[in-house]
Every structure is written in C-alpha cells, then in structure tokens.
Design a protein around this motif. Sequence first.
Motif, PDB file in Angstrom:
ATOM      1  N   THR A   3       0.830  -1.197   0.000  1.00 59.05           N
ATOM      2  CA  THR A   3       0.000   0.000   0.000  1.00 59.05           C
ATOM      3  C   THR A   3       0.866   1.249   0.000  1.00 59.05           C
ATOM      4  OG1 THR A   3      -1.723  -1.186   1.211  1.00 59.05           O
ATOM      5  CG2 THR A   3      -1.846   1.217   1.214  1.00 59.05           C
ATOM      6  N   PHE A   4       1.886   1.267   0.838  1.00 59.89           N
ATOM      7  CA  PHE A   4       2.788   2.414   0.892  1.00 59.89           C
ATOM      8  C   PHE A   4       3.517   2.584  -0.436  1.00 59.89           C
ATOM      9  CE2 PHE A   4       6.909   4.396   1.729  1.00 59.89           C
ATOM     10  CZ  PHE A   4       6.491   5.580   2.324  1.00 59.89           C
ATOM     11  N   PHE A   5       4.030   1.481  -0.977  1.00 60.37           N
ATOM     12  CA  PHE A   5       4.725   1.548  -2.259  1.00 60.37           C
ATOM     13  C   PHE A   5       3.808   2.111  -3.345  1.00 60.37           C
ATOM     14  CE2 PHE A   5       5.335  -0.357  -6.433  1.00 60.37           C
ATOM     15  CZ  PHE A   5       6.553   0.204  -6.764  1.00 60.37           C
ATOM     16  N   ASN A   6       2.592   1.582  -3.406  1.00 58.52           N
ATOM     17  CA  ASN A   6       1.655   2.048  -4.430  1.00 58.52           C
ATOM     18  C   ASN A   6       1.304   3.512  -4.258  1.00 58.52           C
ATOM     19  OD1 ASN A   6       1.453  -0.314  -5.959  1.00 58.52           O
ATOM     20  ND2 ASN A   6      -0.014  -1.177  -4.522  1.00 58.52           N
ATOM     21  N   ILE A  12       4.617   5.598 -11.008  1.00 53.98           N
ATOM     22  CA  ILE A  12       5.824   5.431 -11.813  1.00 53.98           C
ATOM     23  C   ILE A  12       5.966   3.976 -12.264  1.00 53.98           C
ATOM     24  CG2 ILE A  12       8.363   5.486 -11.728  1.00 53.98           C
ATOM     25  CD1 ILE A  12       7.080   8.225 -11.992  1.00 53.98           C
ATOM     26  N   HIS A  13       5.722   3.062 -11.350  1.00 50.48           N
ATOM     27  CA  HIS A  13       5.823   1.637 -11.686  1.00 50.48           C
ATOM     28  C   HIS A  13       4.820   1.284 -12.783  1.00 50.48           C
ATOM     29  CE1 HIS A  13       5.212  -2.737 -11.060  1.00 50.48           C
ATOM     30  NE2 HIS A  13       6.530  -2.691 -10.970  1.00 50.48           N
ATOM     31  N   GLU A  14       3.613   1.762 -12.664  1.00 47.24           N
ATOM     32  CA  GLU A  14       2.585   1.500 -13.670  1.00 47.24           C
ATOM     33  C   GLU A  14       2.972   2.130 -15.013  1.00 47.24           C
ATOM     34  OE1 GLU A  14      -1.956   2.839 -14.334  1.00 47.24           O
ATOM     35  OE2 GLU A  14      -1.537   1.894 -12.396  1.00 47.24           O
ATOM     36  N   LEU A  62       4.764  12.304 -10.363  1.00 49.63           N
ATOM     37  CA  LEU A  62       4.507  12.111  -8.933  1.00 49.63           C
ATOM     38  C   LEU A  62       4.114  13.398  -8.216  1.00 49.63           C
ATOM     39  CD1 LEU A  62       7.417   9.700  -7.926  1.00 49.63           C
ATOM     40  CD2 LEU A  62       5.036   9.125  -8.431  1.00 49.63           C
ATOM     41  N   ASN A  63       4.271  14.525  -8.923  1.00 52.58           N
ATOM     42  CA  ASN A  63       3.997  15.829  -8.325  1.00 52.58           C
ATOM     43  C   ASN A  63       4.795  15.999  -7.029  1.00 52.58           C
ATOM     44  OD1 ASN A  63       2.831  18.369  -8.187  1.00 52.58           O
ATOM     45  ND2 ASN A  63       1.126  17.633  -6.952  1.00 52.58           N
ATOM     46  N   ILE A  64       6.113  15.838  -7.154  1.00 52.79           N
ATOM     47  CA  ILE A  64       7.000  15.908  -5.997  1.00 52.79           C
ATOM     48  C   ILE A  64       8.114  16.918  -6.224  1.00 52.79           C
ATOM     49  CG2 ILE A  64       6.620  13.551  -5.191  1.00 52.79           C
ATOM     50  CD1 ILE A  64       9.328  12.862  -6.588  1.00 52.79           C
ATOM     51  N   LEU A  77      12.366   4.964   0.828  1.00 53.69           N
ATOM     52  CA  LEU A  77      11.721   3.869   1.538  1.00 53.69           C
ATOM     53  C   LEU A  77      10.885   3.033   0.578  1.00 53.69           C
ATOM     54  CD1 LEU A  77      11.131   2.450   4.194  1.00 53.69           C
ATOM     55  CD2 LEU A  77       9.319   4.118   4.616  1.00 53.69           C
ATOM     56  N   ALA A  78      10.146   3.685  -0.301  1.00 58.01           N
ATOM     57  CA  ALA A  78       9.330   2.959  -1.278  1.00 58.01           C
ATOM     58  C   ALA A  78      10.204   2.144  -2.225  1.00 58.01           C
ATOM     59  CB  ALA A  78       8.445   3.935  -2.054  1.00 58.01           C
TER      60      ALA A  78
END
Length: 88
Positions: A3-6, A12-14, A62-64, A77-78
């Motif tokens: 959940t945290f990773f997603n 990005i993974h998708e 990611l809007n980061i 962490l992810a």
Amino acid sequence: METFFNKVLGGIHEHDQTMNTRFMSTLEYYFMYNQNVTEAAKAMFIHRNTFIYRIDKIKDLLNIDLKNSDELFEIQLALNLYRLLQRG
C-alpha cells in the motif's frame, strides 16, 4: 508495504509497465549515486540530458519536489520496499 509503495511510487511503476519506460531504475540510480546526475547517467550508459529529462518527468508524474527531505525519504523507503517485494 504494498500500500505504501503504491501510494508513493505506484504511478511510476505503472507508467514503466504500460509505456515501457525506465523511471524506477532511473530513481534507483539517482539515489545510488547520491543524487549526482552526471555519475548516475554514466552508470546507466545514457546521456546526462536524458537522465535529467527522466527525473523531470518523474517529478511531474509524482507531483514531488526532490529537494524536499520528507519526500526524498518516502521515495527511498518505497524503493527499498519495491526491492523487497520483488524478491517475493
């Protein structure tokens, strides 16, 4: 963990899966080389400008802000969770 990773890097993974990009590995190299764009690009055997383009696309997707220490920590962490999840 998933959940945290997603939440943090799922987009990005998708994107990598559907568009055949290498944004996850770009992020991994970015942190592996302590955010040194030149060294990370060399290690990936790509042009520095290509690496910068990928980082800019990641920031947009990611809007980061990669200068924000809290966001950097979450991404690292992810990425570590991603490696653990891949091992299965």
